[in-house]
Motif scaffolding. Structure first.
Motif, mmCIF file in Angstrom:
data_model
loop_
_atom_site.group_PDB
_atom_site.id
_atom_site.type_symbol
_atom_site.label_atom_id
_atom_site.label_comp_id
_atom_site.label_asym_id
_atom_site.label_seq_id
_atom_site.Cartn_x
_atom_site.Cartn_y
_atom_site.Cartn_z
ATOM 1 N N SER A 31 0.852 -1.195 0.000
ATOM 2 C CA SER A 31 0.000 0.000 0.000
ATOM 3 C C SER A 31 0.888 1.246 0.000
ATOM 4 C CB SER A 31 -0.943 -0.003 1.202
ATOM 5 O OG SER A 31 -0.204 -0.039 2.394
ATOM 6 N N SER A 90 2.570 4.768 0.865
ATOM 7 C CA SER A 90 2.788 5.550 2.081
ATOM 8 C C SER A 90 2.855 7.043 1.759
ATOM 9 C CB SER A 90 4.082 5.154 2.774
ATOM 10 O OG SER A 90 3.898 4.046 3.585
ATOM 11 N N TYR A 91 3.755 7.403 0.838
ATOM 12 C CA TYR A 91 3.895 8.799 0.430
ATOM 13 C C TYR A 91 4.767 8.891 -0.812
ATOM 14 C CZ TYR A 91 8.355 8.479 3.018
ATOM 15 O OH TYR A 91 9.579 8.098 3.483
ATOM 16 N N TYR A 141 1.226 12.763 1.192
ATOM 17 C CA TYR A 141 0.567 11.543 1.647
ATOM 18 C C TYR A 141 -0.758 11.351 0.918
ATOM 19 C CZ TYR A 141 3.990 11.457 5.368
ATOM 20 O OH TYR A 141 5.177 11.408 6.056
ATOM 21 N N PRO A 142 -1.232 10.091 0.779
ATOM 22 C CA PRO A 142 -2.504 9.834 0.085
ATOM 23 C C PRO A 142 -3.693 10.598 0.685
ATOM 24 C CG PRO A 142 -1.328 7.772 0.403
ATOM 25 C CD PRO A 142 -0.581 8.826 1.178
ATOM 26 N N ASN A 143 -3.633 10.917 1.971
ATOM 27 C CA ASN A 143 -4.756 11.622 2.606
ATOM 28 C C ASN A 143 -4.679 13.142 2.433
ATOM 29 O OD1 ASN A 143 -2.770 12.481 4.363
ATOM 30 N ND2 ASN A 143 -3.638 11.488 6.177
ATOM 31 N N GLY A 144 -3.680 13.622 1.665
ATOM 32 C CA GLY A 144 -3.526 15.056 1.433
ATOM 33 C C GLY A 144 -2.551 15.729 2.379
ATOM 34 N N GLY A 145 -2.118 15.037 3.406
ATOM 35 C CA GLY A 145 -1.137 15.607 4.327
ATOM 36 C C GLY A 145 0.214 15.744 3.639
ATOM 37 N N TYR A 146 1.055 16.605 4.186
ATOM 38 C CA TYR A 146 2.378 16.799 3.610
ATOM 39 C C TYR A 146 3.345 17.300 4.680
ATOM 40 C CZ TYR A 146 1.893 21.864 3.823
ATOM 41 O OH TYR A 146 1.741 23.156 4.278
#
Length: 164
Positions: free
Chosen positions: A76, A78-79, A98-103
């Protein structure tokens, strides 16, 4: 006569200072060429039946690293780490997404041909450091990556092996 002696003394010290400075300057490291050591596919064990896989490729004179976790054979994302060299300050700048939009962002460079260190910073601001990391090449096919918290305590160390 006195002004001539003062002038000659100043010139002599100026020459000696320049000579000493030239003797202590180190050859500049070719940061981009050194970063190419990371190109390829690397993996590290991060737990029971868990691997971190880093696939680094060149993107012109920049680099892109896709990082995945493989847990019990299931891969899966990760980033993604986008990396560019800023010739103005002689440092790499990285942007992790990151897939969730975080950075988060980081700044780093090689201190010698085998040692790469950086700081995870807020929006590329070097004065706002969240943590630090250090990568050390053991050989062309092995390196360690050590992370440190804000207090300077080691939080994790991973040994990566080149698989491709």
């Amino acid at each position: 006569m006195k002004p001539l002696i003062i002038t000659l003394t100043i010139l002599l010290f100026s020459f000696n200072t320049d000579y000493l400075n030239a003797q202590t300057k180190q050859a500049k490291l070719n940061q981009i060429e050194l970063y190419k050591q990371f190109v390829g596919t690397w993996q590290a064990e991060v737990g029971a039946d868990s691997l971190e896989v880093r696939e680094c490729r060149e993107y012109g004179v920049s680099f892109v690293i896709e990082v995945s976790r493989v847990i019990n054979g299931q891969k899966s994302p990760s980033y993604i780490n986008n990396i560019s060299f800023d010739s103005n300050d002689g440092k790499f700048k990285g942007f992790l997404l990151y897939p969730n939009g975080g950075y988060f962002t980081w700044i780093g460079n090689f201190s010698d041909k085998n040692s790469f260190s950086g700081k995870i910073v807020f929006n590329f601001m070097p004065e706002v450091v969240w943590s630090e990391f250090h990568a050390e090449f053991i050989s062309p096919t092995e390196f360690t990556c050590t992370n440190f918290n804000q207090e300077g305590n080691q939080t994790i160390i991973m040994k990566f092996v080149k698989i491709n």
